[in-house]
Design a protein around this motif. Structure first.
Motif, PDB file in Angstrom:
ATOM      1  N   ILE A  36       0.870  -1.176   0.000  1.00  0.00           N
ATOM      2  CA  ILE A  36       0.000   0.000   0.000  1.00  0.00           C
ATOM      3  C   ILE A  36       0.904   1.222   0.000  1.00  0.00           C
ATOM      4  CG2 ILE A  36      -1.782   1.260   1.258  1.00  0.00           C
ATOM      5  CD1 ILE A  36      -2.489  -1.485   2.605  1.00  0.00           C
TER       6      ILE A  36
ATOM      7  N   LEU B  28       1.380   5.194  -0.103  1.00  0.00           N
ATOM      8  CA  LEU B  28       0.634   6.406   0.258  1.00  0.00           C
ATOM      9  C   LEU B  28       1.085   7.577  -0.608  1.00  0.00           C
ATOM     10  CD1 LEU B  28       0.853   5.962   4.126  1.00  0.00           C
ATOM     11  CD2 LEU B  28      -1.060   5.341   2.637  1.00  0.00           C
TER      12      LEU B  28
ATOM     13  N   THR C  49      -2.636   9.513   7.103  1.00  0.00           N
ATOM     14  CA  THR C  49      -2.160   8.276   6.478  1.00  0.00           C
ATOM     15  C   THR C  49      -3.000   7.062   6.884  1.00  0.00           C
ATOM     16  OG1 THR C  49      -0.542   8.073   8.271  1.00  0.00           O
ATOM     17  CG2 THR C  49       0.213   9.088   6.216  1.00  0.00           C
TER      18      THR C  49
ATOM     19  N   VAL D 184      -5.762   4.609   4.596  1.00  0.00           N
ATOM     20  CA  VAL D 184      -5.802   3.145   4.554  1.00  0.00           C
ATOM     21  C   VAL D 184      -7.172   2.644   5.008  1.00  0.00           C
ATOM     22  CG1 VAL D 184      -4.829   1.032   5.567  1.00  0.00           C
ATOM     23  CG2 VAL D 184      -3.306   2.892   4.831  1.00  0.00           C
ATOM     24  N   ARG D 185      -7.705   3.251   6.063  1.00  0.00           N
ATOM     25  CA  ARG D 185      -9.016   2.834   6.579  1.00  0.00           C
ATOM     26  C   ARG D 185     -10.098   2.959   5.506  1.00  0.00           C
ATOM     27  NH1 ARG D 185      -9.167   6.040  10.361  1.00  0.00           N
ATOM     28  NH2 ARG D 185      -8.493   4.629  12.000  1.00  0.00           N
TER      29      ARG D 185
ATOM     30  N   CYS E  99      -9.881   2.753   2.432  1.00  0.00           N
ATOM     31  CA  CYS E  99      -9.685   1.863   1.283  1.00  0.00           C
ATOM     32  C   CYS E  99      -9.677   0.383   1.673  1.00  0.00           C
ATOM     33  CB  CYS E  99      -8.371   2.208   0.584  1.00  0.00           C
ATOM     34  SG  CYS E  99      -8.334   3.863  -0.151  1.00  0.00           S
ATOM     35  N   MET E 100      -9.931   0.087   2.940  1.00  0.00           N
ATOM     36  CA  MET E 100      -9.821  -1.293   3.426  1.00  0.00           C
ATOM     37  C   MET E 100     -10.675  -2.281   2.632  1.00  0.00           C
ATOM     38  SD  MET E 100      -7.588  -1.907   5.801  1.00  0.00           S
ATOM     39  CE  MET E 100      -8.149  -3.420   6.596  1.00  0.00           C
TER      40      MET E 100
ATOM     41  N   PHE F 205      -8.661  -3.637  -0.183  1.00  0.00           N
ATOM     42  CA  PHE F 205      -7.573  -4.538   0.221  1.00  0.00           C
ATOM     43  C   PHE F 205      -8.118  -5.912   0.600  1.00  0.00           C
ATOM     44  CE2 PHE F 205      -5.833  -0.364   2.161  1.00  0.00           C
ATOM     45  CZ  PHE F 205      -5.480   0.096   0.904  1.00  0.00           C
TER      46      PHE F 205
ATOM     47  N   ALA G 172       0.474  -6.525   5.358  1.00  0.00           N
ATOM     48  CA  ALA G 172       0.320  -5.285   4.599  1.00  0.00           C
ATOM     49  C   ALA G 172       1.617  -4.501   4.725  1.00  0.00           C
ATOM     50  CB  ALA G 172      -0.850  -4.471   5.127  1.00  0.00           C
TER      51      ALA G 172
ATOM     52  N   ILE H 272       3.232  -1.088   4.124  1.00  0.00           N
ATOM     53  CA  ILE H 272       2.771   0.292   3.929  1.00  0.00           C
ATOM     54  C   ILE H 272       3.981   1.189   3.678  1.00  0.00           C
ATOM     55  CG2 ILE H 272       1.553   2.230   4.986  1.00  0.00           C
ATOM     56  CD1 ILE H 272      -0.167   0.183   6.466  1.00  0.00           C
TER      57      ILE H 272
END
Length: 424
Positions: free
Chosen positions: A8, A10, A101, A105-106, A108-109, A112, A120, A122
């Motif tokens: 992932i 960023l 950040t 991620v949250r 887009c979970m 994933f 993961a 990152i």
């Protein structure tokens, strides 16, 4: 292909400290080394580590980045490899843009979780380094850690710019402080190698590279109150979970501002640069362009310079500089300590001739120009007898044509500088 890890990457925020290079593009899309984009670095590190499932999370000025990734990273139809872009999107559950950040991620979970993975990985989209992530994953597995953080020994001068941590004898992190003041540093020294000690690098800094076990990531992302990895997730995890420090001692730099960006590019011109573009095992991948070789006409003196393909050079001298793709430099011009990003297209001979007859400035650098301590963004039209002399004698300023930051002149993308224009 390493099927245990999902990467992932960023894309970062507005990148205001890298302005004006980020006025029309996101930080990961900023051109580096004359032919690459910053995002090519983490993607290439993943490919070289056989991690070929990657998501790039973007929000600001993402069109240029999206286009680059779409045109660059193509895998076999029979492969499960991919580089997918996830732009910030408003949904009934998430009406806001990315707030940090961890929040990125949250949000887009769901994407994933459509894939199988144990870990993961990152990464930041705006750092310059070459790392084998498999070695970090192996250390993570062997230690039984829930989270691993790549760490870098830094000096007392650099430490206040980073999150600094301390570890126990098993390299598990016991305490963490974000950007400590100089007075606190004596309490935060760590055990590092003799080589690092000899360089005065006694403090372990977080590199912003993390491995999370899948189940723990799911658990942590269920708390909507935590927005950022460095400021909240990591400090809160220490003491609750096994957090490993994976110590890295190679070259790494965070492209945080114009000064670090400029220095990182010019350092590539050294005989043996710390960031080695010529290492077969650590290749940097980018868009494959069908460009002619660079042509040098006249008596051009070139020293300590990286020059991309497709350039037409008539300069008198180029020294300690990076010359980007499709650059055109006129006769008797002198380029020193500078980064010319180049151009996205060529003008044909008819257009060049018509422009000259009508006194319209063509794309590229004109004749008899003197350019020093300067970054020239893409597609600029710089006339004849232009003098751009960057240095500490210049105060920071922002105009519609250029910006000065830390003595470095940055000519903005697509700007036209008339004949005889002068700065410094």
């Amino acid at each position: 292909m390493n099927k245990s890890a999902l990467a992932i990457i960023l894309g970062g925020g507005q990148g205001s400290r890298l302005a004006p290079l980020t006025e029309s593009r996101s930080k990961p899309a900023v051109p580096i080394a004359g032919k690459y984009r910053l995002v090519d670095i983490p993607i290439s590190n993943c490919i070289n580590s056989d991690i070929k499932r990657m998501f790039v999370l973007t929000q600001f000025n993402s069109a240029s980045l999206n286009q680059h990734i779409k045109n660059t990273y193509h895998f076999s139809h029979f492969s499960t490899a991919f580089v997918d872009i996830l732009a910030a999107e408003q949904t009934p559950d998430n009406p806001t843009w990315f707030q940090g950040t961890a929040d990125a991620v949250r949000q887009c979970m769901q994407h994933f979780m459509n894939h199988e993975f144990d870990y993961a990985l990152i990464l930041s989209g705006d750092q310059l380094y070459q790392m084998n992530f498999n070695e970090m994953i192996t250390a993570h597995e062997k230690s039984g850690a829930a989270i691993s953080i790549a760490t870098l020994p830094v000096s007392s001068k650099e430490a206040p710019e980073f999150g600094i941590l301390k570890t126990n004898d098993e390299s598990f992190i016991t305490s963490f402080i974000e950007k400590p003041k100089a007075a606190l540093l004596p309490e935060w020294t760590s055990e590092v190698s003799d080589e690092m000690k000899s360089e005065g690098r006694h403090y372990l800094a977080s590199m912003g590279i993390y491995i999370f076990n899948r189940d723990l990531l799911v658990e942590l992302m269920s708390n909507p109150d935590t927005k950022d990895f460095g400021k909240e997730i990591i400090p809160q995890a220490i003491g609750k979970h096994k957090v490993l420090s994976y110590q890295y001692e190679g070259y790494w730099t965070d492209i945080g501002n114009i000064d670090s960006f400029f220095e990182a590019n010019l350092e590539l011109t050294e005989d043996i640069p710390k960031f080695n573009l010529f290492d077969n095992s650590k290749r940097i991948y980018t868009r494959a362009r069908t460009l002619p070789p660079t042509k040098i006409s006249g008596k051009t003196t070139i020293e300590k310079t990286i020059m991309a393909e497709g350039c037409i050079i008539n300069a008198a001298q180029i020294n300690h500089s990076v010359i980007g793709i499709r650059s055109r430099i006129g006769t008797n011009s002198v380029i020193t300590n500078s980064y010319l990003m180049g151009n996205d297209f060529y003008q044909n001979l008819e257009e060049i001739s018509t422009n000259q007859s009508q006194h319209i400035i063509n794309i590229g650098i004109g004749e008899r120009c003197q350019i020093n301590n300067t970054i020239v963004d893409k597609n600029c039209r710089i006339g004849n007898d232009v003098k751009l002399n960057g240095g500490k004698h210049l105060e920071d300023v922002n105009t519609k044509w250029y910006t000065v930051r830390d003595g470095i002149i940055v000519v903005k993308k697509g700007v036209v500088l008339p004949d005889g224009f002068s700065v410094g």
